[in-house]
Design a protein around this motif. Structure first.
Motif, PDB file in Angstrom:
ATOM      1  N   PRO A  51      11.016  10.931  10.048  1.00 20.87           N
ATOM      2  CA  PRO A  51      11.442   9.719   9.329  1.00 20.87           C
ATOM      3  C   PRO A  51      12.513  10.009   8.269  1.00 20.87           C
ATOM      4  O   PRO A  51      12.575  11.102   7.698  1.00 20.87           O
ATOM      5  N   ASP A  52      13.320   8.995   7.994  1.00 16.28           N
ATOM      6  CA  ASP A  52      14.442   9.109   7.054  1.00 16.28           C
ATOM      7  C   ASP A  52      14.031   9.708   5.712  1.00 16.28           C
ATOM      8  O   ASP A  52      14.616  10.685   5.246  1.00 16.28           O
ATOM      9  N   GLU A  53      13.063   9.098   5.055  1.00 18.33           N
ATOM     10  CA  GLU A  53      12.693   9.523   3.712  1.00 18.33           C
ATOM     11  C   GLU A  53      12.133  10.943   3.706  1.00 18.33           C
ATOM     12  O   GLU A  53      12.365  11.706   2.770  1.00 18.33           O
ATOM     13  N   GLN A  54      11.428  11.314   4.744  1.00 20.50           N
ATOM     14  CA  GLN A  54      10.891  12.676   4.832  1.00 20.50           C
ATOM     15  C   GLN A  54      12.026  13.698   4.972  1.00 20.50           C
ATOM     16  O   GLN A  54      12.014  14.747   4.325  1.00 20.50           O
ATOM     17  N   ARG A  55      13.033  13.384   5.773  1.00 20.55           N
ATOM     18  CA  ARG A  55      14.184  14.287   5.910  1.00 20.55           C
ATOM     19  C   ARG A  55      14.920  14.400   4.580  1.00 20.55           C
ATOM     20  O   ARG A  55      15.306  15.486   4.165  1.00 20.55           O
ATOM     21  N   ARG A  56      15.086  13.279   3.873  1.00 24.04           N
ATOM     22  CA  ARG A  56      15.751  13.305   2.574  1.00 24.04           C
ATOM     23  C   ARG A  56      14.966  14.159   1.581  1.00 24.04           C
ATOM     24  O   ARG A  56      15.521  14.968   0.864  1.00 24.04           O
TER      25      ARG A  56
END
Length: 143
Positions: A51-56
């Motif tokens: 997921p986006d936030e996890q990668r960020r």
């Protein structure tokens, strides 16, 4: 030396190639800002599985990175305009056209240098691509 450097990418499954890119980008200035592509904006390869936030969050936790943020949902240049970088560091294997980026920056009145990072030398026992990591997991642990 330049002050603000921007690096960007998908950073789906982190690997040593990502770390090499970010360390080299950080060496181009004093502060490294990383723009992590939103899943919906990834069109040049398979969509990320993480997921986006996890990668960020994972990218932001790396030592070379001063700040990590998600890309803009519609316009990839919005975060660049906000950060006002001195350098944009491209990964050596990213799909971007450096001259096209320079032209788009000039059209928007953004004055910064575009550089390309060097590749990491790959040893025999390393996996330096998310695709290769996924293929290996499927081959070794798939049904």
């Amino acid at each position: 030396m330049s002050e603000r450097v921007v690096a960007q990418g998908t950073f789906d499954i982190l690997h040593p190639g990502h770390l090499h890119y970010l360390r080299e980008a950080a060496s181009m200035g004093e502060r490294l800002y990383v723009i992590v592509a939103r899943r919906e904006n990834v069109t040049h390869k398979p969509k990320p599985v993480v997921p986006d936030e996890q990668r960020r969050e994972m990218v932001g936790a790396l030592d070379p990175v001063d700040e990590a943020r998600l890309g803009h949902p519609e316009d990839i240049f919005v975060p660049i305009e906000e950060i006002e970088p001195d350098v944009i560091a491209l990964g050596y294997d990213q799909h971007h056209d450096a001259d096209g980026i320079r032209a788009a920056l000039a059209d928007r009145g953004i004055d910064c240098e575009v550089r390309t990072a060097s590749p990491r030398e790959e040893s025999e026992d390393e996996l330096l691509s998310t695709g290769r990591i996924i293929d290996t997991v499927l081959r070794e642990r798939g049904d």
